[in-house]
Design a protein around this motif. Structure first.
Motif, mmCIF file in Angstrom:
data_model
loop_
_atom_site.group_PDB
_atom_site.id
_atom_site.type_symbol
_atom_site.label_atom_id
_atom_site.label_comp_id
_atom_site.label_asym_id
_atom_site.label_seq_id
_atom_site.Cartn_x
_atom_site.Cartn_y
_atom_site.Cartn_z
ATOM 1 N N SER A 73 39.732 44.447 52.222
ATOM 2 C CA SER A 73 39.201 43.098 51.976
ATOM 3 C C SER A 73 40.289 42.176 51.423
ATOM 4 O O SER A 73 40.201 40.959 51.542
ATOM 5 C CB SER A 73 38.012 43.152 51.023
ATOM 6 N N THR A 74 41.328 42.753 50.842
ATOM 7 C CA THR A 74 42.454 41.985 50.298
ATOM 8 C C THR A 74 43.517 41.699 51.361
ATOM 9 O O THR A 74 44.569 41.166 51.046
ATOM 10 C CB THR A 74 43.089 42.742 49.121
ATOM 11 N N ILE A 105 40.361 34.091 50.881
ATOM 12 C CA ILE A 105 40.063 34.781 52.144
ATOM 13 C C ILE A 105 41.363 35.326 52.702
ATOM 14 O O ILE A 105 42.292 34.576 53.005
ATOM 15 C CB ILE A 105 39.369 33.842 53.146
ATOM 16 N N LYS A 106 41.430 36.656 52.802
ATOM 17 C CA LYS A 106 42.676 37.318 53.190
ATOM 18 C C LYS A 106 42.615 37.968 54.563
ATOM 19 O O LYS A 106 43.638 38.394 55.092
ATOM 20 C CB LYS A 106 43.041 38.398 52.164
ATOM 21 N N THR A 107 41.416 38.088 55.130
ATOM 22 C CA THR A 107 41.320 38.752 56.424
ATOM 23 C C THR A 107 40.048 38.351 57.154
ATOM 24 O O THR A 107 39.100 37.857 56.546
ATOM 25 C CB THR A 107 41.390 40.287 56.270
ATOM 26 N N ASN A 108 40.101 38.536 58.457
ATOM 27 C CA ASN A 108 38.945 38.377 59.337
ATOM 28 C C ASN A 108 39.312 39.033 60.666
ATOM 29 O O ASN A 108 40.416 39.588 60.806
ATOM 30 C CB ASN A 108 38.536 36.899 59.486
ATOM 31 N N GLY A 139 35.777 34.288 56.391
ATOM 32 C CA GLY A 139 35.837 35.693 56.051
ATOM 33 C C GLY A 139 35.341 35.916 54.643
ATOM 34 O O GLY A 139 34.889 34.983 53.969
ATOM 35 N N GLN A 140 35.414 37.146 54.193
ATOM 36 C CA GLN A 140 34.954 37.526 52.862
ATOM 37 C C GLN A 140 35.953 37.066 51.804
ATOM 38 O O GLN A 140 37.138 37.372 51.881
ATOM 39 C CB GLN A 140 34.793 39.044 52.791
ATOM 40 N N ARG A 178 42.545 48.558 56.720
ATOM 41 C CA ARG A 178 41.781 47.308 56.816
ATOM 42 C C ARG A 178 41.086 47.100 55.468
ATOM 43 O O ARG A 178 40.042 47.668 55.218
ATOM 44 C CB ARG A 178 40.760 47.399 57.942
ATOM 45 N N ILE A 215 37.705 37.126 48.173
ATOM 46 C CA ILE A 215 38.002 38.150 47.165
ATOM 47 C C ILE A 215 38.506 37.451 45.904
ATOM 48 O O ILE A 215 38.919 36.301 45.937
ATOM 49 C CB ILE A 215 39.024 39.196 47.681
ATOM 50 N N GLU A 242 43.091 40.436 61.827
ATOM 51 C CA GLU A 242 43.299 41.863 62.093
ATOM 52 C C GLU A 242 43.779 42.109 63.519
ATOM 53 O O GLU A 242 44.604 42.996 63.740
ATOM 54 C CB GLU A 242 42.025 42.648 61.794
ATOM 55 N N GLN A 267 40.650 41.971 42.325
ATOM 56 C CA GLN A 267 40.781 42.789 43.535
ATOM 57 C C GLN A 267 42.215 42.766 44.049
ATOM 58 O O GLN A 267 42.733 43.787 44.485
ATOM 59 C CB GLN A 267 39.833 42.288 44.627
#
Length: 177
Positions: free
Chosen positions: A82-83, A48-51, A6-7, A80, A9, A55, A13
């Motif tokens: 990015s954090t 990476i806190k989400t994908n 995932g993205q 939703r 951060i 979710e 942030q």
């Protein structure tokens, strides 16, 4: 070895998200005197806190809570970010009773172990969370060794890679019992 994708951060942030969360909590409680606020976030270490998988599991928890509270639910919203995904629920349930219910959920196995279900009430300086210590309960357990999670985190007892592997494995299994 499991790995989160995932993205990524950065710390600024996360700090900004924390401050924005506090401001939203203050506003939510100001708009609903007498209601109790539950704020749902996740305990996911690292950048990476989400994908999509996180979710989807988070959404399942939200649906479960909506059904659980049914007629006691005043308002609910999910973000939703990015954090990491966040959700808020205003309910007509007494705060201490609600905290006990949320602690039971956090103690379940699988994805529930990653939930952070804060019960928020008004305070002189804005808002405050009802703590586990209110009920003379021990701190939440570490996902790796079962000891005090905060103590393990502060001392970096297990190393980030080890904790991330455990978290990634929990997410990969995706168990909601």
């Amino acid at each position: 070895m499991s790995e989160l994708t995932g993205q990524a951060i950065a710390l600024p942030q996360m700090l900004m998200a924390k401050e924005q969360r506090r401001q939203r909590q203050i506003a939510w409680l100001a708009d609903a005197p007498g209601a109790t606020l539950v704020w749902l976030t996740l305990r996911i270490p690292g950048p990476i806190k989400t994908n999509a998988r996180i979710e989807a599991l988070f959404q399942q928890v939200i649906q479960q809570l909506q059904q659980q509270w049914d007629s006691k639910l005043i308002h609910q919203e999910m973000w939703r970010l990015s954090t990491g995904p966040e959700a808020a629920f205003l309910v007509t349930v007494e705060a201490k009773q609600l905290k006990q219910e949320m602690m039971l959920l956090e103690q379940k196995s699988g994805f529930y172990q990653l939930l952070d279900l804060d019960v928020i009430v008004p305070a002189a300086d804005g808002v405050q969370s009802i703590s586990r210590t209110t009920f003379e309960l021990p701190p939440r357990p570490c996902l790796v060794c079962g000891g005090d999670a905060k103590s393990c985190s502060r001392s970096r007892r297990h190393g980030l890679a080890t904790v991330q592997d455990v978290v990634a494995s929990i997410i990969e299994k995706g168990e909601l019992s």
